[in-house]
Design a protein around this motif. Structure first.
Motif, mmCIF file in Angstrom:
data_model
loop_
_atom_site.group_PDB
_atom_site.id
_atom_site.type_symbol
_atom_site.label_atom_id
_atom_site.label_comp_id
_atom_site.label_asym_id
_atom_site.label_seq_id
_atom_site.Cartn_x
_atom_site.Cartn_y
_atom_site.Cartn_z
ATOM 1 N N TYR A 1 0.803 -1.224 0.000
ATOM 2 C CA TYR A 1 0.000 0.000 0.000
ATOM 3 C C TYR A 1 0.839 1.279 0.000
ATOM 4 O O TYR A 1 0.280 2.376 0.052
ATOM 5 N N GLY A 2 2.147 1.151 -0.048
ATOM 6 C CA GLY A 2 2.990 2.340 -0.098
ATOM 7 C C GLY A 2 2.914 3.181 1.158
ATOM 8 O O GLY A 2 2.752 4.402 1.101
ATOM 9 N N LEU A 3 3.059 2.539 2.318
ATOM 10 C CA LEU A 3 2.899 3.227 3.600
ATOM 11 C C LEU A 3 4.207 3.771 4.160
ATOM 12 O O LEU A 3 4.184 4.539 5.119
ATOM 13 N N GLY A 4 5.331 3.347 3.608
ATOM 14 C CA GLY A 4 6.621 3.795 4.125
ATOM 15 C C GLY A 4 7.702 2.803 3.774
ATOM 16 O O GLY A 4 7.847 2.401 2.617
ATOM 17 N N GLY A 5 8.490 2.378 4.786
ATOM 18 C CA GLY A 5 9.577 1.439 4.541
ATOM 19 C C GLY A 5 9.790 0.529 5.732
ATOM 20 O O GLY A 5 9.233 0.742 6.811
ATOM 21 N N CYS A 6 10.616 -0.505 5.545
ATOM 22 C CA CYS A 6 10.924 -1.471 6.602
ATOM 23 C C CYS A 6 12.436 -1.680 6.665
ATOM 24 O O CYS A 6 13.148 -1.485 5.671
ATOM 25 N N CYS A 7 12.909 -2.097 7.839
ATOM 26 C CA CYS A 7 14.339 -2.350 8.014
ATOM 27 C C CYS A 7 14.538 -3.254 9.224
ATOM 28 O O CYS A 7 13.587 -3.539 9.971
ATOM 29 N N SER A 8 15.772 -3.694 9.423
ATOM 30 C CA SER A 8 16.106 -4.461 10.614
ATOM 31 C C SER A 8 15.947 -3.574 11.842
ATOM 32 O O SER A 8 16.494 -2.469 11.885
ATOM 33 N N PRO A 9 15.218 -4.025 12.876
ATOM 34 C CA PRO A 9 15.049 -3.199 14.066
ATOM 35 C C PRO A 9 16.239 -3.250 15.017
ATOM 36 O O PRO A 9 16.262 -2.530 16.016
ATOM 37 N N TYR A 10 17.224 -4.102 14.699
ATOM 38 C CA TYR A 10 18.358 -4.308 15.604
ATOM 39 C C TYR A 10 19.582 -3.471 15.245
ATOM 40 O O TYR A 10 20.536 -3.402 16.017
ATOM 41 N N GLU A 11 19.580 -2.853 14.086
ATOM 42 C CA GLU A 11 20.760 -2.144 13.610
ATOM 43 C C GLU A 11 20.461 -0.653 13.499
ATOM 44 O O GLU A 11 19.727 -0.226 12.601
ATOM 45 N N PRO A 12 21.017 0.166 14.385
ATOM 46 C CA PRO A 12 20.784 1.613 14.329
ATOM 47 C C PRO A 12 21.101 2.227 12.961
ATOM 48 O O PRO A 12 20.377 3.113 12.505
ATOM 49 N N ALA A 13 22.152 1.726 12.317
ATOM 50 C CA ALA A 13 22.505 2.275 11.001
ATOM 51 C C ALA A 13 21.410 1.993 9.981
ATOM 52 O O ALA A 13 21.083 2.843 9.140
ATOM 53 N N ALA A 14 20.816 0.798 10.045
ATOM 54 C CA ALA A 14 19.743 0.443 9.121
ATOM 55 C C ALA A 14 18.500 1.274 9.391
ATOM 56 O O ALA A 14 17.797 1.700 8.456
#
Length: 399
Positions: free
Chosen positions: A333-346
């Motif tokens: 639905y184009g709501l935003g993005g996702c990433c690893s929750p464990y890596e501050p850089a990500a």
């Protein structure tokens, strides 16, 4: 009560039972309001909630009758026995067609009230849970009780298809539970942009180009608050975060991380707040965040929190933990993005990509509001619940 004669379409009487506080439970008020608006007669039986919650809850759903069954202390089985017997007496005095139990922690009371049958007077049972009991966090008896209730139910309801599929396999159900996601109603009264509130958060020295991310959850280990804070150490100085400080040793550790990284003026901590205040906070932010320790339990892995409902209803783009169910929803639905929750850089990279990418945040907001209006409001998928209850009605007709 005798058999119904359905020459004309009769009102279906639902007796809903739930244990626990009622205030600030937007998912519960949304469900009840939807059923009443859909033409069902609803009696709500409240256990283990403060008495004043009954008045407040009844005001949220005009037309619903709220029955305060009682509140019992102690940690042993005595409270289940006393509460279950009180519930039994209350149900005996009420006319209803369907017994609708909400949440797993209500089941011990229901077990007592129904003499262990998980049914009352031959009425169909509906079991609706907003979570899923998992073996790693609960005893075998509790998991077994939920399995028993699910198998005894004419209809099982859960919050997303992934949880529903797991429940089907875990409990050996013939049919997959119906998935009714956590959403806000399309006609929900929502706050608008509040420049004054935003300024109060950011302070008087703001420059006007700030990006404010809202993370409306307490500083907690399972919400990976340290990782989120460290992500802002990797972002430009115009990026700010507002979150909630409810105290405790972990919160103190987060304070130390902020000091060590010079983030005291960019991480804004607010005290615990009401559901309405959370909505107002989200309404004056630029983006939202949704993170959990996905290794901590199956509920975090499936990750379908109330914050998602707030963000979508307010048109707020967000970055979330990269897990299958959430990623599928976000990118579909184009709501935003996702990433690893464990890596501050990500986390930092995903935030910058959302805020500085080719699609302006204003366009994202407009798009998300359009999606909410068309498909991501409560009534869109909850209509399947009405259809399922109508099929149960058909069974009553033939009885």
């Amino acid at each position: 009560m005798g058999k119904h004669r359905w020459g004309e379409r009769q009102v279906l009487h639902v007796a809903m039972v739930r244990s626990g506080p009622l205030q600030q439970q937007h998912h519960l008020t949304t469900l009840c309001r939807f059923l009443v608006d859909s033409g069902f007669s609803l009696d709500f039986f409240s256990l283990q909630a403060p008495f004043e919650d009954e008045i407040w809850f009844g005001q949220q759903v005009p037309g619903m009758r709220v029955h305060w069954v009682g509140k019992w202390g102690g940690r042993g089985i005595g409270r289940f026995i006393r509460g279950g017997l009180a519930l039994r007496r209350a149900l005996q005095e009420t006319r209803f067609d369907i017994l609708y139990v909400v949440d797993s922690w209500t089941l011990p009371y229901l077990f007592v009230a129904t003499w262990g049958h998980m049914g009352f007077g031959g009425k169909p049972l509906v079991y609706h849970t907003f979570d899923l009991i998992t073996p790693e966090g609960h005893g075998r008896a509790y998991v077994g009780l939920e399995r028993y209730a699910a198998r005894r139910s004419r209809l099982n309801v859960n919050t997303d298809r992934s949880r529903a599929e797991v429940a089907k396999l875990m409990f050996g159900l013939k049919e997959r539970p119906l998935a009714v996601p956590l959403r806000l109603a399309r006609d929900a009264v929502l706050p608008g942009w509040d420049e004054g509130r935003r300024e109060a958060i950011l302070g008087s020295e703001r420059r006007g180009n700030e990006i404010l991310a809202v993370y409306p959850t307490a500083l907690r280990t399972d919400r990976l608050s340290k990782e989120v804070i460290l992500a802002f150490a990797k972002l430009p100085p115009n990026y700010h975060l507002v979150t909630i400080d409810a105290g405790g040793s972990y919160a103190m550790e987060c304070h130390e991380v902020m000091r060590n990284n010079g983030l005291q003026h960019r991480i804004h901590l607010l005290p615990p707040m009401t559901h309405q205040a959370v909505l107002e906070l989200c309404a004056c932010a630029d983006i939202g965040l949704i993170f959990h320790d996905i290794d901590a339990g199956i509920g975090n892995y499936f990750c379908h929190p109330g914050r998602l409902a707030y963000y979508v209803a307010l048109g707020l783009p967000f970055v979330a933990a990269e897990v299958p169910a959430m990623s599928a929803l976000v990118y579909r639905y184009g709501l935003g993005g996702c990433c690893s929750p464990y890596e501050p850089a990500a986390i930092a990279e995903a935030i910058r990509e959302l805020c500085e990418g080719s699609i302006p945040l204003t366009d994202r907001r407009r798009h998300i509001l359009e999606v909410f209006e068309s498909k991501l409001h409560y009534g869109y998928e909850a209509q399947a619940l009405v259809s399922a209850l109508e099929r149960i009605r058909s069974g009553l007709t033939r009885a």
